[in-house]
Design an enzyme around this catalytic site. Structure first.
Site, PDB file in Angstrom:
ATOM      1  N   VAL A   1       0.832  -1.202   0.000  1.00 50.22           N
ATOM      2  CA  VAL A   1       0.000   0.000   0.000  1.00 50.22           C
ATOM      3  C   VAL A   1       0.868   1.254   0.000  1.00 50.22           C
ATOM      4  O   VAL A   1       0.517   2.267  -0.622  1.00 50.22           O
ATOM      5  CB  VAL A   1      -0.948   0.005   1.222  1.00 50.22           C
ATOM      6  N   CYS A   2       2.019   1.199   0.658  1.00 50.31           N
ATOM      7  CA  CYS A   2       2.868   2.380   0.834  1.00 50.31           C
ATOM      8  C   CYS A   2       3.273   3.067  -0.474  1.00 50.31           C
ATOM      9  O   CYS A   2       3.178   4.296  -0.568  1.00 50.31           O
ATOM     10  CB  CYS A   2       4.105   2.022   1.649  1.00 50.31           C
TER      11      CYS A   2
END
Length: 212
Positions: free
Chosen positions: A63-64
């Protein structure tokens, strides 16, 4: 790496909205310089800048990079509002450099990527996860005077929407020059603000929808 706090007994153990943030320094990877630099909160204050700290769990995760890519799209808009944008994780500056170089989603990232491997800064902003040694998804806006104006913390599994960060920066930047006013929900530049007073109590609808 060392982070330094100019802490005195009047400052809280953890960051609190509306309270001053102690000055600190962090090493960082600067994509625009393709090298390592130092992030100095005290210096940013001297320059009269807002500071946005964008904590995320770790490099080389899933997700980062989508979050940092979204932040990169809005980076210039935040600069135009007088803000210095800094992403922060508990990875080292060397990991930041390697991740930035290898992950195509990060190709437009130009903001500094700060390293907090000891977790000292993450603990102060209360995003440190003691079970994993990682930082949760935390977004913090610090005023040019060094006061924490906004705080948002999300768990690992939900990415943020940087559009809302821009909106909050627009509101905070406006209120800096108009301290007697407040911004209602979903306020964007050009829309009506409110100036609280006794006559407005129980009459907010009328204040927002004046009769011509």
């Amino acid at each position: 790496m060392s982070s330094e706090y100019d802490v005195n007994e009047n400052l809280p153990d953890f960051a609190k909205v509306g309270q001053p943030v102690p000055e600190f320094k962090l090493e960082a990877y600067d994509p625009t310089e393709a090298g390592f630099v130092e992030v100095d909160l005290g210096e940013l204050r001297k320059q009269g800048k807002w500071t946005i700290l964008f904590f995320y769990p770790a490099d080389f995760t899933f997700v980062c990079p989508t979050e940092l890519a979204d932040l990169a799209v809005k980076h210039q808009a935040l600069i135009d509002l007088g803000a210095e944008v800094i992403s922060v994780s508990t990875d080292t500056k060397f990991s930041h450099m390697a991740w930035k170089t290898s992950e195509r989603l990060l190709e437009n990232v130009k903001f500094k990527m700060a390293a907090d491997p000891t977790g000292e800064v993450s603990r102060f902003f209360d995003v440190w996860d003691y079970e994993t040694g990682l930082a949760l998804r935390g977004t913090f806006i610090i005023s040019p005077e060094g006061v924490l104006a906004s705080s948002e913390i999300n768990f690992y599994n939900v990415g943020r929407n940087v559009d809302e960060l821009v909106r909050k920066m627009e509101a905070n930047n406006y209120l800096k020059d108009h301290p007697a006013e407040v911004c209602p929900a979903k306020w964007t530049p050009g829309e009506k603000t409110l100036t609280p007073n006794d006559e407005m109590v129980g009459k907010v609808y009328e204040a927002l929808n004046p009769i011509d």
